[in-house]
Design a protein around this motif. Structure first.
Motif, PDB file in Angstrom:
ATOM      1  N   ARG A  97       0.830  -1.209   0.000  1.00  0.00           N
ATOM      2  CA  ARG A  97       0.000   0.000   0.000  1.00  0.00           C
ATOM      3  C   ARG A  97       0.861   1.253   0.000  1.00  0.00           C
ATOM      4  O   ARG A  97       1.864   1.328   0.705  1.00  0.00           O
ATOM      5  N   ILE A  98       0.455   2.230  -0.807  1.00  0.00           N
ATOM      6  CA  ILE A  98       1.069   3.552  -0.815  1.00  0.00           C
ATOM      7  C   ILE A  98      -0.036   4.575  -0.629  1.00  0.00           C
ATOM      8  O   ILE A  98      -1.088   4.498  -1.270  1.00  0.00           O
ATOM      9  N   ASN A  99       0.207   5.545   0.246  1.00  0.00           N
ATOM     10  CA  ASN A  99      -0.719   6.661   0.411  1.00  0.00           C
ATOM     11  C   ASN A  99       0.079   7.949   0.478  1.00  0.00           C
ATOM     12  O   ASN A  99       0.807   8.195   1.432  1.00  0.00           O
ATOM     13  N   CYS A 100      -0.007   8.750  -0.572  1.00  0.00           N
ATOM     14  CA  CYS A 100       0.701  10.031  -0.608  1.00  0.00           C
ATOM     15  C   CYS A 100      -0.208  11.192  -0.222  1.00  0.00           C
ATOM     16  O   CYS A 100       0.126  12.356  -0.465  1.00  0.00           O
ATOM     17  N   ASN A 101      -1.375  10.865   0.336  1.00  0.00           N
ATOM     18  CA  ASN A 101      -2.353  11.881   0.712  1.00  0.00           C
ATOM     19  C   ASN A 101      -2.707  12.709  -0.523  1.00  0.00           C
ATOM     20  O   ASN A 101      -3.197  12.169  -1.497  1.00  0.00           O
ATOM     21  N   LYS A 102      -2.413  14.006  -0.542  1.00  0.00           N
ATOM     22  CA  LYS A 102      -2.768  14.821  -1.712  1.00  0.00           C
ATOM     23  C   LYS A 102      -1.581  15.036  -2.643  1.00  0.00           C
ATOM     24  O   LYS A 102      -1.638  15.854  -3.556  1.00  0.00           O
ATOM     25  N   ILE A 105       2.115   9.781  -6.679  1.00  0.00           N
ATOM     26  CA  ILE A 105       3.062   8.677  -6.598  1.00  0.00           C
ATOM     27  C   ILE A 105       3.878   8.567  -7.884  1.00  0.00           C
ATOM     28  O   ILE A 105       3.351   8.672  -8.978  1.00  0.00           O
ATOM     29  N   LYS A 106       5.180   8.335  -7.716  1.00  0.00           N
ATOM     30  CA  LYS A 106       6.038   7.916  -8.824  1.00  0.00           C
ATOM     31  C   LYS A 106       6.905   6.777  -8.330  1.00  0.00           C
ATOM     32  O   LYS A 106       7.741   6.971  -7.436  1.00  0.00           O
ATOM     33  N   VAL A 107       6.706   5.569  -8.876  1.00  0.00           N
ATOM     34  CA  VAL A 107       7.510   4.405  -8.494  1.00  0.00           C
ATOM     35  C   VAL A 107       8.840   4.469  -9.236  1.00  0.00           C
ATOM     36  O   VAL A 107       8.877   4.643 -10.453  1.00  0.00           O
ATOM     37  N   LEU A 108       9.926   4.350  -8.500  1.00  0.00           N
ATOM     38  CA  LEU A 108      11.264   4.482  -9.070  1.00  0.00           C
ATOM     39  C   LEU A 108      11.905   3.139  -9.362  1.00  0.00           C
ATOM     40  O   LEU A 108      12.573   2.960 -10.382  1.00  0.00           O
ATOM     41  N   SER A 109      11.769   2.204  -8.457  1.00  0.00           N
ATOM     42  CA  SER A 109      12.337   0.871  -8.645  1.00  0.00           C
ATOM     43  C   SER A 109      11.504  -0.122  -7.844  1.00  0.00           C
ATOM     44  O   SER A 109      10.878   0.234  -6.844  1.00  0.00           O
ATOM     45  N   TYR A 142       9.819   4.774  -4.008  1.00  0.00           N
ATOM     46  CA  TYR A 142       8.909   5.673  -4.708  1.00  0.00           C
ATOM     47  C   TYR A 142       8.997   7.053  -4.081  1.00  0.00           C
ATOM     48  O   TYR A 142       9.538   7.224  -2.982  1.00  0.00           O
ATOM     49  N   ILE A 143       8.503   8.041  -4.801  1.00  0.00           N
ATOM     50  CA  ILE A 143       8.419   9.378  -4.234  1.00  0.00           C
ATOM     51  C   ILE A 143       6.972   9.838  -4.225  1.00  0.00           C
ATOM     52  O   ILE A 143       6.145   9.404  -5.035  1.00  0.00           O
ATOM     53  N   CYS A 144       6.673  10.714  -3.273  1.00  0.00           N
ATOM     54  CA  CYS A 144       5.420  11.457  -3.260  1.00  0.00           C
ATOM     55  C   CYS A 144       5.771  12.902  -3.609  1.00  0.00           C
ATOM     56  O   CYS A 144       6.581  13.526  -2.925  1.00  0.00           O
TER      57      CYS A 144
END
Length: 324
Positions: free
Chosen positions: A153-158, A161-165, A233-235
């Protein structure tokens, strides 16, 4: 399809920014134009050359690196067969060396040499292969692991998401090992090459996502091994979308996409299709990735008998429509 027909000219070399990324893309007739807004960059430097990593805006974060050789084609020009035949040459410390030198900086240069990295395979002509991201201002890097049978699960709120690896498999004995027999955690060379594309398709550009950590979703790269999904990943605060600023399907010079073409097909350099911009904008604006064939079927034929190409200028920036 013409060999090497698609050329990418990056106006701002290895530019990573949270605002606008400007790109010029030229695609020969019959090929497909690929427009993409991404944060990642890839650099290869041959042995004795210098690798240069640069973020004009944002900061460098090295994702992967290897000083060695993994194929016989890269950095092979003029080299004898015995210097490029070993394609199992890996220097395990490559990532830590690069990270120590470059992470958190705007610009970094490092020699691809045995002096810096050591020599993992004496007699082999090596190269430094680096993938890195320019983390934009306001973006946050995360690492997350989910054991097989669970839910990633990923939650970046507002934020977005960018998955890097990503890898679904096993690369060490410690992760997700509690209560597992030795034979289920002994294989630490278990990787699934499609992991990144599967996870990115599910999560990129969204504010939250979840995906089953299972063989059903990712396939089974190592039967009998208890696996896990590991991802970086980054938010980031502003989603990045394509905006086409200029386009022409036609021909305005003799040189572009001219290889192997008779003079009669490249002599008309006053060939312009006025509807090119509107066609591209309709197809691509507001997307993160866009593919469009450079063909008469899509654009019409502005100059019959002339071999044409599609020339596009576009930027990657925040979506003008609020996603809140």
């Amino acid at each position: 399809m013409q060999q090497g027909s698609m050329s990418f000219i990056f106006l701002l070399v290895l530019l990573c920014q949270c605002g606008v990324k400007a790109v010029i893309l030229t695609t020969c007739e019959g090929d497909t134009a690929q427009l993409s807004c991404d944060f990642t960059s890839h650099v290869i430097a041959c042995e004795s050359d210098t690798a240069r990593l640069q973020c004009d805006q944002g900061r460098i974060q090295v994702l992967s690196a290897n000083y060695g050789r993994r194929n016989s084609a890269t950095c092979s020009s003029g080299k004898p067969a015995n210097q490029i035949s070993n394609v199992q040459c890996n220097q395990g410390s490559s990532l830590s060396v690069l990270a120590n030198r470059c992470d958190g900086r705007k610009y970094c240069s490092i020699s691809a040499s045995n002096i810096i990295f050591g020599d993992p395979c004496v007699g082999t002509y090596k190269y430094l292969d680096v993938s890195y991201i320019c983390i934009p201002s306001g973006a946050v890097l995360y690492k997350r692991t989910s054991c097989e049978g669970g839910t990633f699960r990923i939650n970046c709120n507002k934020r977005f998401i960018k998955v890097l690896s990503a890898n679904y498999g096993r690369t060490n004995r410690a992760t997700c090992s509690t209560g597992k027999p030795a034979n289920q955690i002994s294989n630490v060379q278990c990787t699934q090459n499609s992991s990144l594309s599967v996870l990115a398709a599910q999560c990129d550009g969204k504010q939250a996502c979840s995906i089953s950590t299972s063989n059903t979703v990712f396939g089974n790269p190592c039967v009998g091994t208890y696996k896990y999904l590991n991802a970086f990943y980054i938010c980031y605060p502003n989603n990045h979308f394509i905006k086409v600023s200029a386009a022409n399907y036609g021909r305005t010079n003799h040189a572009t996409c001219s290889s192997g073409r008779p003079a009669g097909q490249i002599s008309n350099v006053q060939c312009s299709q006025n509807s090119s911009l509107s066609v591209l904008a309709t197809q691509c604006n507001g997307k993160q990735v866009c593919s469009i064939p450079a063909t008469n079927t899509v654009f019409g034929d502005p100059c019959v008998g002339t071999y044409k190409y599609l020339n596009v200028s576009y930027t990657c920036g925040p979506n003008p429509v609020s996603l809140a």
